[in-house]
Every structure is written in structure tokens, then in C-alpha cells.
Design a protein around this motif. Structure first.
Motif, PDB file in Angstrom:
ATOM      1  N   ILE A   1      36.506  76.164  24.748  1.00  0.00           N
ATOM      2  CA  ILE A   1      37.896  76.544  24.882  1.00  0.00           C
ATOM      3  C   ILE A   1      38.179  76.082  25.861  1.00  0.00           C
ATOM      4  O   ILE A   1      38.230  76.658  27.062  1.00  0.00           O
ATOM      5  CB  ILE A   1      37.926  78.055  24.754  1.00  0.00           C
ATOM      6  N   ASP A   2      39.614  75.354  25.772  1.00  0.00           N
ATOM      7  CA  ASP A   2      40.569  74.941  27.212  1.00  0.00           C
ATOM      8  C   ASP A   2      40.841  76.258  27.560  1.00  0.00           C
ATOM      9  O   ASP A   2      41.438  77.205  27.086  1.00  0.00           O
ATOM     10  CB  ASP A   2      41.608  74.130  26.422  1.00  0.00           C
TER      11      ASP A   2
ATOM     12  N   ILE B   1      46.855  82.921  30.119  1.00  0.00           N
ATOM     13  CA  ILE B   1      46.349  82.930  31.364  1.00  0.00           C
ATOM     14  C   ILE B   1      44.611  82.210  31.637  1.00  0.00           C
ATOM     15  O   ILE B   1      44.014  82.492  30.499  1.00  0.00           O
ATOM     16  CB  ILE B   1      46.175  84.611  32.028  1.00  0.00           C
ATOM     17  N   PRO B   2      44.545  81.592  32.419  1.00  0.00           N
ATOM     18  CA  PRO B   2      43.099  81.202  32.491  1.00  0.00           C
ATOM     19  C   PRO B   2      42.003  82.266  32.342  1.00  0.00           C
ATOM     20  O   PRO B   2      42.254  83.528  32.841  1.00  0.00           O
ATOM     21  CB  PRO B   2      42.898  80.394  34.116  1.00  0.00           C
TER      22      PRO B   2
ATOM     23  N   THR C   1      39.891  85.040  22.354  1.00  0.00           N
ATOM     24  CA  THR C   1      39.726  84.182  23.525  1.00  0.00           C
ATOM     25  C   THR C   1      40.848  83.301  23.519  1.00  0.00           C
ATOM     26  O   THR C   1      41.388  83.091  24.777  1.00  0.00           O
ATOM     27  CB  THR C   1      38.267  83.783  23.709  1.00  0.00           C
ATOM     28  N   ARG C   2      40.930  82.454  22.592  1.00  0.00           N
ATOM     29  CA  ARG C   2      41.897  81.326  22.806  1.00  0.00           C
ATOM     30  C   ARG C   2      43.211  81.929  22.624  1.00  0.00           C
ATOM     31  O   ARG C   2      44.131  81.319  23.513  1.00  0.00           O
ATOM     32  CB  ARG C   2      42.169  80.558  21.090  1.00  0.00           C
ATOM     33  N   GLU C   3      43.649  83.173  22.319  1.00  0.00           N
ATOM     34  CA  GLU C   3      44.944  83.469  22.247  1.00  0.00           C
ATOM     35  C   GLU C   3      45.224  84.040  23.905  1.00  0.00           C
ATOM     36  O   GLU C   3      46.296  83.917  24.181  1.00  0.00           O
ATOM     37  CB  GLU C   3      45.048  84.802  21.454  1.00  0.00           C
TER      38      GLU C   3
ATOM     39  N   ARG D   1      31.058  71.270  29.892  1.00  0.00           N
ATOM     40  CA  ARG D   1      30.049  71.825  30.960  1.00  0.00           C
ATOM     41  C   ARG D   1      30.424  71.540  32.590  1.00  0.00           C
ATOM     42  O   ARG D   1      29.894  72.676  33.274  1.00  0.00           O
ATOM     43  CB  ARG D   1      28.524  71.261  30.767  1.00  0.00           C
ATOM     44  N   ASP D   2      31.239  70.791  32.658  1.00  0.00           N
ATOM     45  CA  ASP D   2      31.456  70.491  33.997  1.00  0.00           C
ATOM     46  C   ASP D   2      32.892  71.308  34.335  1.00  0.00           C
ATOM     47  O   ASP D   2      33.373  71.161  35.491  1.00  0.00           O
ATOM     48  CB  ASP D   2      31.889  68.984  34.344  1.00  0.00           C
ATOM     49  N   ASP D   3      33.262  71.766  33.348  1.00  0.00           N
ATOM     50  CA  ASP D   3      34.664  72.592  33.739  1.00  0.00           C
ATOM     51  C   ASP D   3      34.489  74.129  33.580  1.00  0.00           C
ATOM     52  O   ASP D   3      35.430  74.957  33.777  1.00  0.00           O
ATOM     53  CB  ASP D   3      35.659  72.134  32.470  1.00  0.00           C
ATOM     54  N   ILE D   4      33.282  74.489  33.641  1.00  0.00           N
ATOM     55  CA  ILE D   4      32.870  75.937  33.465  1.00  0.00           C
ATOM     56  C   ILE D   4      31.941  76.258  34.640  1.00  0.00           C
ATOM     57  O   ILE D   4      31.179  75.887  34.857  1.00  0.00           O
ATOM     58  CB  ILE D   4      32.090  76.296  32.228  1.00  0.00           C
TER      59      ILE D   4
END
Length: 351
Positions: A168-169, A141-142, A134-136, A197-200
């Protein structure tokens, strides 16, 4: 990702999973494929997910070699329709790390906003290896994380997995489609306990529980504080049929959420939608007819030539056609046949 797209994603969007249009010889029916995209856009969807389970994972098979072509057709039709900047373009990404990275690059080059990252078919990988994968992909891409139900190739994940994935960013959303209340709750609780949590944004893929998912607000006590989270939108195979009516229902649900009122009549609507989904998705036979069922509805409307799938074993189950007829007759207020018939010749002609 463009800010206007991110805002639309977090506000809650209606996103169908785009099917695949085939001729009887299982070659791509490009005219019908384009017509489908036009149908969804004119129905008022907030985005499209292409190259996902409903599009059939077999498009990646070298025998068919349809992955990039199908994704490009959708982008072309979105451009021709001059969709708004907020329209969310999602492409499916599958396979081991090398394949997933290659597909992510294709999506980025074609102009997709996000990758829906499937964890299916990777039983040999540990959860940590899937997190690294997932990180890669997220470096390219988002990403939208994807909890795919085990019946169609997914697997059960731990609470810790979703907690780590949420941290994960460049992961911006999670589509929850385990078709299981306990596992859905794991994801929501994991996100609420994460530092991001506010970014998902949370999206339902639970086609068996669409309306209730969209009406529910989760609340957890975390470090003495009440943390609330909603499933803001849906990314659903079910929404690839009877789409015009479903868009209207979704907008009504969003209005209900804003007014903090939930009429009990919506619980009855929830049951109707689930009943219709049972006919389309074929849980009576472990979902074996799910893709063919979606295609059957579209074929009855004239959007597809038939319910064929790339994998010849993907066919309607015994009694499934009769079940589709039953829900058609029982819930005429759910279908959008009149809308389709009024526009079908235009969509098919290439105008």
C-alpha cells in the motif's frame, strides 16, 4: 512526510511509546505528562509515539476525552524543546474506518509525521476490510502498520495480509509486536517479497526480544536473489522506562551492526532486558499488569505520582511489585535513576 524524517525512520530510530500521567482521581496530571515528554527528549530519543497502547486506548473514551489533548501536549513540548527536524512524531490511530480517519485528520492537523495504525478491537472486520481501512488512513497521513499481540487485544494475521499491506502506497514502516517468532517472521518475509520492500522500514515492538531483534539480519532467496532486511529500530513500551540507558544501548547496537560484529556479551544483555521486561509487562498474568507496571517504574522514579490507569481494573498483578524490585536490584546498570533525579525538578517545574 519530510525527507529528513523519512531518512531518520529508515536509518533506525529509538522511539518510546509515551505513557499517560494521571492523578489519583484519574484526571490528567498535565505537569507530569509534560515532564515525561521532556524526559524522553533529553534522554536522546529519536521520536515519540503518543496515543498508542502504552498511552492507554481509553483516552478515546468520551468519559475521559483525552485523545486530542494528550497528543497536543506532546507536540507542544516537542516544539518548546526545539527538537530537530528529523525527530519522528507518531500518533496512534484506532477503531473502525470512520474513527480511524477522524484520528488521522487530528494527527495531521497537530503536526504528527506518521500514524501507528492499530488493528486491535476489530474482530468483526475481514483482512480485506482492514487493508481498505489502511488505504483510507494512508490517503490522509503516512502510516506505520502494527502487529499487536493477541494478549492485549490484537489478532493473528496471515502472511498474505502483511504482503498486501506492505504494497500500500504511503505505508512506510511496520511495527512488529506479536511477541511471537513465527508471526514476526511472517511479516519480514512478506515485506521482503513485496514490490515495496525497499520502501518499508521494520521496527520491533517485541518487548520480549528487543536486543536480538535489533541485532538480527533476515535473508531470503527470492527469484534466485538473496534479499536481506534488518529490523532497524524500535517502537516500544519498554523504552518508556530506564530510557537514558536504553538509548545508549541502542546506539551501541547500531555501531555493532555497522561493524558486522556481534560480541556474545550482547546475548547476555538481551536476557537481562527480557527479564526486566517480564517484571514490567507481567506475562506471568497474561500481561494484565503491563501498563500499570510501566507506570510503577516511572512512579518510583518520581516522574509519575502513582501507577494509576484510566481503567480501574488495570492494576499491578499479585507479586508484580516484588518482581520490579527484583530486577531493579539485579540489573542496576540498566536503570537511569541518577539521570532522572538530576533533572526531575527542572522537568516538573515547567522550565
Amino acid at each position: 512526510m519530510k525527507e529528513v524524517v523519512k531518512k531518520a525512520l529508515f536509518d533506525g530510530a529509538f522511539i518510546p511509546a509515551h505513557p499517560l500521567a494521571l492523578n489519583e482521581d484519574r484526571s490528567l496530571d498535565e505537569a507530569s505528562q509534560r515532564a515525561l515528554t521532556k524526559y524522553y527528549i533529553e534522554a536522546g530519543v529519536g521520536g515519540l509515539a503518543v496515543g498508542v497502547h502504552t498511552t492507554q486506548f481509553e483516552i478515546r473514551d468520551p468519559r475521559f476525552n483525552l485523545y486530542e489533548r494528550v497528543l497536543a501536549l506532546a507536540i507542544d513540548e516537542m516544539a518548546k524543546a526545539n527538537v530537530p527536524d528529523s525527530f519522528i512524531k507518531i500518533g496512534g490511530v484506532c477503531g473502525p474506518v470512520e474513527q480511524a480517519v477522524q484520528e488521522a485528520v487530528i494527527l495531521k492537523n497537530l503536526g504528527y509525521d506518521l500514524a501507528l495504525l492499530s488493528m486491535g478491537g476489530l474482530a468483526e472486520l475481514t483482512e480485506e476490510q482492514l487493508l481498505e481501512r489502511t488505504r483510507e488512513v494512508a490517503e490522509i497521513i503516512p502510516v506505520i502498520g502494527f502487529y499487536l499481540q493477541p494478549s492485549v487485544g490484537g489478532r493473528v494475521f496471515t502472511y498474505r495480509f502483511w504482503h498486501e499491506l506492505a504494497n500500500i502506497d504511503n505505508v512506510h514502516a511496520i511495527k512488529m509486536a506479536p511477541f511471537n517468532r513465527y508471526q514476526t517472521l511472517d511479516v519480514v518475509r512478506a515485506v521482503c517479497n513485496s514490490k515495496r520492500r525497499d520502501d518499508i522500514a521494520l521496527y520491533t515492538g517485541n518487548d520480549d526480544n528487543i536486543v536480538v531483534d535489533l541485532l538480527s539480519e533476515y535473508a531470503f532467496t527470492i527469484n534466485g536473489e538473496t534479499v536481506k532486511k534488518r529490523i532497524v529500530g524500535g517502537l516500544l513500551g519498554h523504552w518508556s522506562v530506564w530510557t537514558k540507558t536504553a538509548v545508549q544501548y541502542f546506539e551501541e547496537i547500531k555501531a555493532i551492526r555497522e561493524n558486522a560484529q556481534q560480541p556474545s556479551s550482547w546475548l547476555s544483555k538481551a536476557i537481562e532486558v527480557t527479564d526486566a521486561n517480564a517484571a514490567f509487562f507481567d506475562p506471568a498474568h497474561a500481561f494484565k499488569g503491563s501498563i500499570a507496571g510501566i507506570n510503577e517504574v516511572l512512579a518510583r522514579q518520581g516522574l509519575l505520582k502513582g501507577n494509576w490507569c484510566l481503567a480501574e481494573h488495570e492494576v499491578l498483578s499479585e507479586g508484580q511489585s516484588e518482581e520490579i524490585t527484583r530486577v531493579y536490584e539485579m540489573y542496576p546498570h540498566l536503570h537511569d535513576d541518577a539521570f532522572v533525579q538530576a533533572n526531575l525538578s527542572k522537568w516538573k517545574s515547567g522550565e
